[in-house]
Design a protein around this motif. Structure first.
Motif, PDB file in Angstrom:
ATOM      1  N   ARG A  38      67.157   8.054  38.556  1.00 36.17           N
ATOM      2  CA  ARG A  38      66.551   6.799  38.996  1.00 36.17           C
ATOM      3  C   ARG A  38      65.719   6.158  37.896  1.00 36.17           C
ATOM      4  O   ARG A  38      65.607   4.932  37.823  1.00 36.17           O
ATOM      5  CB  ARG A  38      65.681   7.041  40.240  1.00 36.17           C
ATOM      6  N   VAL A  90      70.428   2.420  36.987  1.00 31.32           N
ATOM      7  CA  VAL A  90      70.495   1.775  38.301  1.00 31.32           C
ATOM      8  C   VAL A  90      71.962   1.772  38.731  1.00 31.32           C
ATOM      9  O   VAL A  90      72.868   1.903  37.902  1.00 31.32           O
ATOM     10  CB  VAL A  90      69.945   0.332  38.268  1.00 31.32           C
ATOM     11  N   SER A  91      72.187   1.602  40.014  1.00 28.62           N
ATOM     12  CA  SER A  91      73.551   1.692  40.526  1.00 28.62           C
ATOM     13  C   SER A  91      74.258   0.340  40.593  1.00 28.62           C
ATOM     14  O   SER A  91      75.476   0.291  40.759  1.00 28.62           O
ATOM     15  CB  SER A  91      73.547   2.321  41.926  1.00 28.62           C
ATOM     16  N   GLU A  92      73.505  -0.757  40.469  1.00 24.15           N
ATOM     17  CA  GLU A  92      74.085  -2.096  40.530  1.00 24.15           C
ATOM     18  C   GLU A  92      73.597  -2.917  39.334  1.00 24.15           C
ATOM     19  O   GLU A  92      72.440  -2.807  38.924  1.00 24.15           O
ATOM     20  CB  GLU A  92      73.693  -2.807  41.826  1.00 24.15           C
ATOM     21  N   TYR A 141      72.871  -6.084  39.055  1.00 19.79           N
ATOM     22  CA  TYR A 141      71.787  -7.040  39.316  1.00 19.79           C
ATOM     23  C   TYR A 141      70.414  -6.367  39.291  1.00 19.79           C
ATOM     24  O   TYR A 141      69.402  -7.026  39.032  1.00 19.79           O
ATOM     25  CB  TYR A 141      72.021  -7.757  40.649  1.00 19.79           C
ATOM     26  N   GLU A 142      70.378  -5.063  39.569  1.00 20.66           N
ATOM     27  CA  GLU A 142      69.097  -4.352  39.552  1.00 20.66           C
ATOM     28  C   GLU A 142      68.521  -4.262  38.144  1.00 20.66           C
ATOM     29  O   GLU A 142      67.315  -4.068  37.969  1.00 20.66           O
ATOM     30  CB  GLU A 142      69.267  -2.958  40.159  1.00 20.66           C
ATOM     31  N   SER A 178      65.592  -6.850  37.043  1.00 25.45           N
ATOM     32  CA  SER A 178      64.228  -6.759  37.548  1.00 25.45           C
ATOM     33  C   SER A 178      63.337  -6.062  36.529  1.00 25.45           C
ATOM     34  O   SER A 178      63.728  -5.056  35.935  1.00 25.45           O
ATOM     35  CB  SER A 178      64.204  -5.983  38.875  1.00 25.45           C
ATOM     36  N   LYS A 229      61.058  -4.270  37.157  1.00 27.23           N
ATOM     37  CA  LYS A 229      60.725  -2.950  37.678  1.00 27.23           C
ATOM     38  C   LYS A 229      61.676  -1.877  37.153  1.00 27.23           C
ATOM     39  O   LYS A 229      61.436  -0.690  37.353  1.00 27.23           O
ATOM     40  CB  LYS A 229      60.759  -2.970  39.210  1.00 27.23           C
ATOM     41  N   ASN A 230      62.750  -2.305  36.492  1.00 35.44           N
ATOM     42  CA  ASN A 230      63.724  -1.361  35.926  1.00 35.44           C
ATOM     43  C   ASN A 230      63.864  -1.584  34.430  1.00 35.44           C
ATOM     44  O   ASN A 230      64.965  -1.649  33.887  1.00 35.44           O
ATOM     45  CB  ASN A 230      65.086  -1.533  36.612  1.00 35.44           C
TER      46      ASN A 230
END
Length: 403
Positions: free
Chosen positions: A125, A129-131, A133-134, A137, A139-140
């Motif tokens: 994690r 990320v798994s996508e 678009y994430e 952010s 936050k990633n």
């Protein structure tokens, strides 16, 4: 006058913060009416950071000369850079343990990051990320930085087939750098409004935390500059190495202070390392790359800033996981921020992302980064000279790279 010109951005920023702090002291909680100004400024930074990081990292890696990247000089240089960054960061952590930063007023308590699942699950994690678009952010940030590195490597490996894409990355990087420069012109107003709100609602106790952290930075940073660099010079050439280093490091030090820039100190550094006995095949590689990749001063300030926000938000800065993560973030920050104007702010956003701090953590991080800039620039710039001496010391007799 030239020195004042080079540091006028810092003076404007400090002026805005001082004016905001005075307004907070005089008006108290009523000053909250101007908080939206600070919020708008921070939101603009948050939205700009993702494309800025992508183009800066991907462009830098995409334009690496593939014929040199596996050379012995670069291999030894990378080990030296990594070693000194980690040494500086770890010793700073020890200094923070000895002189802990106490904060009586907690800005906003935050929950500890989720720790469900195995260590492998948590690591997954943290790094991915798994996508797609994430990735967009803030936050990633860490997965996004890894993705940007991979894109840059792919563009480099594509050779002629990727020439157009590499030009796109370069152009995008130039545009985003200008965007950040434009946004930072509003920093005195934005951060001034935010500090007016913080001082008005929390009180002047915040000043003690800033003063304590700056005392640690300038105290430890000066010791590291004198003792740490002398130790590195001794490893490189014994007592003669110490004399040679300090005899020829005066002009680069003064240049770093006067210009406030590691890049602007490159000519003085190149002349200095030649006088230190560093071959041109080493100095011409280590000094220019070190100006963007090797930043001991930034390594020290990263740890100090983390310790401050941990104290302000009521978190302990002493567990093994936190320390290991802090060392890793410090290395990433020192590498990433070099090619970006006000690149330290990117590192601060990475700290917020990994540790889960709210937006309120950014102003303290930015202020500390601004106040430590003069000594940080000296450490960043002149650390390349002693690193060049170390590379010369540990390089095999017949280096593969010549410049």
């Amino acid at each position: 006058m030239e020195v004042l010109k080079n540091y006028r951005g810092i003076f404007w920023l400090l002026g805005g913060i001082m004016a905001g702090s005075i307004a907070g002291l005089l008006l108290g909680p009523r000053v909250g009416i101007i908080k939206p100004i600070g919020d708008i400024f921070l939101n603009l930074l948050f939205t700009a950071v993702i494309p800025l990081v992508f183009f800066a990292i991907a462009s830098a890696i995409a334009h690496i000369d593939a014929s040199h990247r596996l050379g012995r000089v670069l291999g030894v240089m990378s080990l030296i850079f990594l070693s000194t960054l980690l040494i500086a960061a770890f010793l700073t952590i020890v200094a923070v343990w000895i002189f802990p930063i106490h904060q009586k007023v907690v800005l906003a308590p935050i929950a500890e990051p989720g720790s469900t699942g195995t260590f492998g699950d948590q690591l997954t994690r943290l790094l991915t990320v798994s996508e797609f678009y994430e990735l967009l952010s803030r936050k990633n940030m860490l997965p996004f930085i890894i993705f940007s590195v991979l894109i840059g490597m792919a563009a480099m490996r594509a050779g002629e087939r990727g020439a157009s894409f590499r030009r796109f990355l370069h152009s995008g990087n130039e545009v985003m750098k200008d965007l950040l420069t434009l946004l930072m012109k509003a920093a005195p107003l934005g951060l001034g409004a935010y500090f007016a709100y913080q001082v008005g609602t929390v009180g002047p106790q915040l000043f003690g935390t800033y003063a304590h952290s700056l005392g640690i930075y300038y105290g430890f940073g000066t010791i590291y500059f004198l003792v740490g660099f002398s130790f590195y010079a001794f490893v490189a050439g014994g007592f003669k190495g110490i004399r040679t280093f300090w005899k020829n490091n005066i002009i680069p030090t003064l240049t770093a202070v006067g210009t406030g820039s590691s890049i602007a100190t490159i000519p003085a550094n190149l002349e200095a390392v030649h006088k230190m006995g560093v071959p041109a095949s080493v100095g011409n590689v280590v000094v220019p790359l070190g100006a963007t990749l090797h930043k001991d001063g930034s390594s020290i300030s990263s740890i100090i800033k983390m310790a401050v926000v941990f104290a302000m938000f009521g978190k302990g800065f002493d567990s093994v996981n936190v320390i290991v993560m802090a060392l890793g973030i410090t290395v990433i920050v020192s590498i990433v921020e070099g090619g970006i104007p006000n690149g330290g702010y990117i590192g601060e956003l990475l700290v917020m992302s990994v540790y889960g701090f709210p937006p309120e953590a950014l102003p303290p991080l930015m202020v500390i980064g601004t106040l430590v800039d003069p000594l940080a620039t000296i450490l960043n710039a002149t650390g390349d000279n002693v690193a060049a001496m170390l590379v010369t010391r540990f390089l095999p007799k017949r280096p593969a790279v010549s410049v």
